[in-house]
Design a protein around this motif. Structure first.
Motif, short mmCIF file in Angstrom:
data_model
loop_
_atom_site.label_atom_id
_atom_site.label_comp_id
_atom_site.label_asym_id
_atom_site.label_seq_id
_atom_site.Cartn_x
_atom_site.Cartn_y
_atom_site.Cartn_z
N SER A 1 26.63 29.15 60.95
CA SER A 1 27.87 28.36 61.75
C SER A 1 27.64 26.80 61.41
N ARG A 2 28.77 26.10 61.33
CA ARG A 2 28.71 24.62 61.18
C ARG A 2 27.47 23.94 62.07
N ARG A 3 27.46 24.46 63.37
CA ARG A 3 26.66 23.87 64.19
C ARG A 3 24.88 24.16 63.70
N GLY B 1 31.50 13.48 66.55
CA GLY B 1 32.36 14.84 66.29
C GLY B 1 31.45 15.80 65.07
N VAL B 2 32.05 16.48 64.61
CA VAL B 2 31.38 17.36 63.42
C VAL B 2 31.42 16.66 62.09
N LEU B 3 30.04 16.68 61.44
CA LEU B 3 29.74 16.04 60.36
C LEU B 3 30.52 16.58 59.35
N PRO B 4 31.01 15.67 58.29
CA PRO B 4 31.93 16.09 57.17
C PRO B 4 30.97 16.74 56.17
N GLU B 5 31.46 17.62 55.39
CA GLU B 5 30.79 18.18 54.26
C GLU B 5 30.01 17.01 53.58
N PRO B 6 29.01 17.37 52.91
CA PRO B 6 28.24 16.49 52.11
C PRO B 6 29.33 15.96 50.84
N ALA B 7 29.31 14.73 50.30
CA ALA B 7 30.42 14.32 49.48
C ALA B 7 29.60 14.16 48.30
N ASP B 8 30.37 14.34 46.84
CA ASP B 8 29.56 13.81 45.52
C ASP B 8 30.02 12.28 45.48
N PRO B 9 29.07 11.55 45.64
CA PRO B 9 29.17 10.08 45.38
C PRO B 9 30.11 9.77 44.42
N GLU B 10 29.88 10.46 43.08
CA GLU B 10 30.84 10.02 42.07
C GLU B 10 32.43 10.41 42.20
N SER B 11 32.80 11.08 42.81
CA SER B 11 34.14 11.48 43.48
C SER B 11 34.54 10.81 44.80
N TRP B 12 33.83 10.23 45.30
CA TRP B 12 34.12 9.14 46.68
C TRP B 12 35.21 8.20 46.28
N ARG B 13 36.06 8.01 47.23
CA ARG B 13 37.18 6.78 46.98
C ARG B 13 37.20 6.08 48.20
#
Length: 369
Positions: free
Chosen positions: A2-4, A51-63
């Motif tokens: 689960s996410r938790r 709240g719920v942590l967002p999914e880890p992001a790719d820094p290269e695609s972050w805007r």
């Protein structure tokens, strides 16, 4: 899983010694002994979420989007921010406004934090003012609104938190859009790839996973910006008294405070031996001026040596050697004072949301005959 379960596994791997609070969101703090350094190691740094942590992001695609009351809306990549703007590093204390809430009596709503929802780190990024300048904020812009992809644990269609800053603080030279922490990349648990750094303001204003900044013509009214959230009463309010949001104002300055990190509660020292008391002191907008230490519950005080620390927004080490303590139980108190003359209170300054508790810490031990 689960996410938790995923969140707990991530925390256990990155920060195995933190105490995890019972809450729908992931919140954890270290014991006091893990805060005994000029810069708090990332493994010892507290975690605060709404709240719920967002999914880890790719820094290269972050805007990062800049919009609202600006002449030229913009969108920036992480690489674009690094290339266009000067990179700066600012050591600063980050403290949850609810740090120490567990000491309040009667108890208040909110997480019952101990004393560990604070840390001092070296933050690296670009100045928020520099990033806003190419977008040309309009004259009517008085506040920023910050947005990120973390969602409410109870309602996934709702923001977990969306706070902002008065335009004066947003344009202040110490306010950053950070992508680094303690000389490394900003970890996902601490808001990576981008977060706000607003030294002197409570941690709620340091928006994590920053994806959008919208300039406003009024105080931002995002999630956790309304009602009594992260606000202090402007008048005395007694326990049980009905709350009127009109009696509350946004917290924009953290109070003067200190933390004894040596010795720890439960210590024992042989009579005749000197007792060294050490820790850290910090404040919000008004610098710390002095720290005094008492071993007799405030009847007498010894001035501690106060060192410079890592910078104007970092905490400052203090220490003093106490001699001639007689045998028996002893309670140590450290009391910080800022340059305006405001000192930590000796008695609890109660408020209905349990914010900004800066009552003196008491560390108990024994002097052995």
């Amino acid at each position: 899983m689960s996410r938790r379960s995923d969140e707990l596994a991530l925390l256990a791997s990155a920060k195995p010694r933190l105490h995890i609070h019972e809450d729908a969101a992931l919140n954890a703090e270290p014991p006091v002994e893990q805060l005994d350094s000029l810069l708090t190691p990332i493994a010892s740094f507290f975690i605060r979420n709404n709240g719920v942590l967002p999914e880890p992001a790719d820094p290269e695609s972050w805007r990062l989007t800049i919009d609202g009351e600006v002449e030229r809306p913009a969108e920036w990549t992480l690489a674009g921010l690094r290339q266009r703007f000067e990179t700066v590093t600012i050591p600063a204390v980050l403290e949850c406004a609810g740090n120490g809430r567990g000491q309040f009596s009667p108890a208040t709503d909110g997480l019952p934090w101990g004393l560990g929802a604070v840390g001092c780190a070296r933050w690296t990024g670009v100045r928020l003012a520099d990033v806003l300048e190419p977008s040309a904020p309009k004259p009517g812009a008085v506040y920023t609104g910050h947005h990120s992809p973390d969602r409410s644990a109870a309602n996934p269609d709702k923001d977990a938190i969306s706070r902002g800053l008065p335009i004066g603080k947003a344009l202040a030279p110490e306010t950053l859009i950070a992508f680094g922490m303690n000389d490394g990349p900003l970890p996902h648990l601490h808001g990576g790839p981008l977060r706000i750094v607003a030294p002197g303001y409570p941690g709620s204003a340091w928006q994590k996973w920053l994806s959008r900044i919208s300039l406003r013509t009024q105080e931002h009214d995002g999630e956790k910006m309304r009602g009594t959230d992260y606000r202090l009463p402007v008048r005395s309010i007694a326990p049980g008294e009905p709350l009127d949001p009109a009696d509350f104002a946004v917290i924009t300055d953290m109070p003067v405070k200190s933390l004894i990190t040596r010795p720890l509660s439960g210590f024992a020292v042989t009579s005749g031996e000197p007792l060294r008391v050490a820790g850290f002191a910090w404040s919000g907008a008004t610098p710390v001026a002095s720290v005094a230490v008492s071993a007799d519950d405030g009847l007498s005080w010894r001035e501690a040596e106060l060192e410079a620390g890592e910078g104007p927004f970092a905490w400052r080490p203090f220490s003093v050697e106490l001699k001639g303590l007689g045998p028996g139980p002893v309670t140590l108190i450290a009391r910080a004072t800022d340059i305006s003359g405001r000192s930590q209170p000796l008695a609890m300054p109660w408020n209905p949301r349990g914010y900004c508790n800066n009552v003196v810490q008491r560390v108990t031990g024994q002097i052995i005959p």
